[in-house]
Design an enzyme around this catalytic site. Structure first.
Site, PDB file in Angstrom:
ATOM      1  N   LEU A   1       1.320  -1.673   0.063  1.00 55.29           N
ATOM      2  CA  LEU A   1       0.007   0.053   0.095  1.00 55.29           C
ATOM      3  C   LEU A   1       1.534   1.361  -0.021  1.00 55.29           C
ATOM      4  O   LEU A   1       1.648   1.310   0.909  1.00 55.29           O
ATOM      5  CB  LEU A   1      -0.844  -0.162   0.858  1.00 55.29           C
ATOM      6  CG  LEU A   1      -2.106  -1.034   1.622  1.00 55.29           C
ATOM      7  CD1 LEU A   1      -2.517  -0.957   2.335  1.00 55.29           C
ATOM      8  CD2 LEU A   1      -2.994  -0.880   0.285  1.00 55.29           C
ATOM      9  N   ASP A   2       0.667   2.466  -1.089  1.00 52.23           N
ATOM     10  CA  ASP A   2       1.993   3.364  -0.646  1.00 52.23           C
ATOM     11  C   ASP A   2       1.808   3.811   0.185  1.00 52.23           C
ATOM     12  O   ASP A   2       0.689   3.629   1.070  1.00 52.23           O
ATOM     13  CB  ASP A   2       1.413   4.552  -1.895  1.00 52.23           C
ATOM     14  CG  ASP A   2      -0.468   5.223  -1.776  1.00 52.23           C
ATOM     15  OD1 ASP A   2      -0.754   5.458  -0.896  1.00 52.23           O
ATOM     16  OD2 ASP A   2      -1.148   5.517  -2.782  1.00 52.23           O
ATOM     17  N   ALA A   3       2.561   4.616   0.581  1.00 54.13           N
ATOM     18  CA  ALA A   3       2.385   5.652   2.143  1.00 54.13           C
ATOM     19  C   ALA A   3       1.800   6.166   2.467  1.00 54.13           C
ATOM     20  O   ALA A   3       1.353   6.496   4.024  1.00 54.13           O
ATOM     21  CB  ALA A   3       3.272   6.296   1.972  1.00 54.13           C
TER      22      ALA A   3
END
Length: 267
Positions: free
Chosen positions: A116-118
């Site tokens: 999952l992106d930041a």
């Protein structure tokens, strides 16, 4: 006449099925024996009815009532509600907050399944089961994921229909499996998207393409797993029911071929 001892010795090398399943926490040996008699257990897809059946726990696949069982008790499966601001990596070269803080209390070396992106929060699986991680994270597998996005502007029914009908992005057309509007107020909307694509940042790109940039994004579901009430930044081990459902899902399509250059999902 062949004695019981010699008959047992003639069986292939391995461990009795009821002993293995009892060690895996399925049920007591006596209950497992009843399951065998009732034809509720399969080994490598074949129903077992003989009580003397021996198996190789390292290589044989066992399911009970159609649900896969993990025979290797050294494997660990953890659900994390990843908070925003944390990158999906065990060691970030840029020094940003990473996943190590959530795995340091476990004896095993755990790794994340996909990414999952930041700035996206939500459900992330951590495990030391490399085979399962590869199957579930591979884009060709297409595990279903459910997201809730807070977006700019008032989303209309027409926009929801457009998301499910399909839109064109720079890397090809894409359509949500399901989409629904949860709420609209004060210049923003909550949208729930269900999709199985593993394409990079696909949720954010889809919603931006229909004129509603994402301001907050959380993954609530991954395959059969639901985030539930797990607070952000907390972990918990999967229940036996959750693990069984996840393993069953992974084994169903475990023959997925690896495609060079494909990305793991990064929403």
């Amino acid at each position: 006449m062949t004695s019981p001892v010699s008959a047992d010795a003639a069986q292939p090398e391995g461990v009795r099925l009821q002993k293995v399943l009892a060690a895996a926490g399925v049920a007591s040996r006596r209950v497992v024996e009843q399951y065998i008699v009732e034809g509720r257990i399969r080994v490598n897809g074949e129903t077992v009815t003989e009580l003397g059946r021996r198996i190789d726990p390292e290589n044989d696949l066992v399911d009970v009532d159609g649900t896969a069982v993990q025979l290797d008790v050294s494997k660990r499966y953890v659900m994390l509600n990843k908070p925003t601001g944390v990158v999906s990596s065990m060691r970030d070269e840029s020094g940003r907050p990473d996943l190590r803080r959530f795995t340091e209390d476990y004896e095993e070396r755990l790794y994340n399944v996909g990414r999952l992106d930041a700035e996206t929060s939500g459900l992330l699986i951590l495990t030391n089961d490399g085979a399962l991680a590869h199957v579930l994270a591979h884009p060709s597998f297409g595990v279903t994921k459910v997201y809730i996005a807070k977006v700019e502007g008032a989303v209309t029914a027409q926009t929801i229909a457009k998301l499910t009908k399909g839109i064109d992005l720079e890397d090809g057309p894409i359509a949500a499996d399901k989409a629904r509007l949860l709420d609209t107020s004060r210049g923003s909307s909550l949208v729930e998207l269900t999709l199985h694509s593993g394409r990079n940042r696909i949720v954010r790109r889809m919603l931006a393409a229909v004129g509603h940039p994402v301001t907050e994004l959380v993954r609530r579901q991954f395959g059969p797993l639901h985030l539930g009430t797990l607070p952000a930044g907390r972990t918990r081990e999967l229940s036996k029911i959750e693990l069984g459902a996840l393993l069953t899902l992974a084994r169903r399509d475990s023959g997925v071929a690896e495609a060079p250059g494909e990305q793991q999902e990064n929403e």
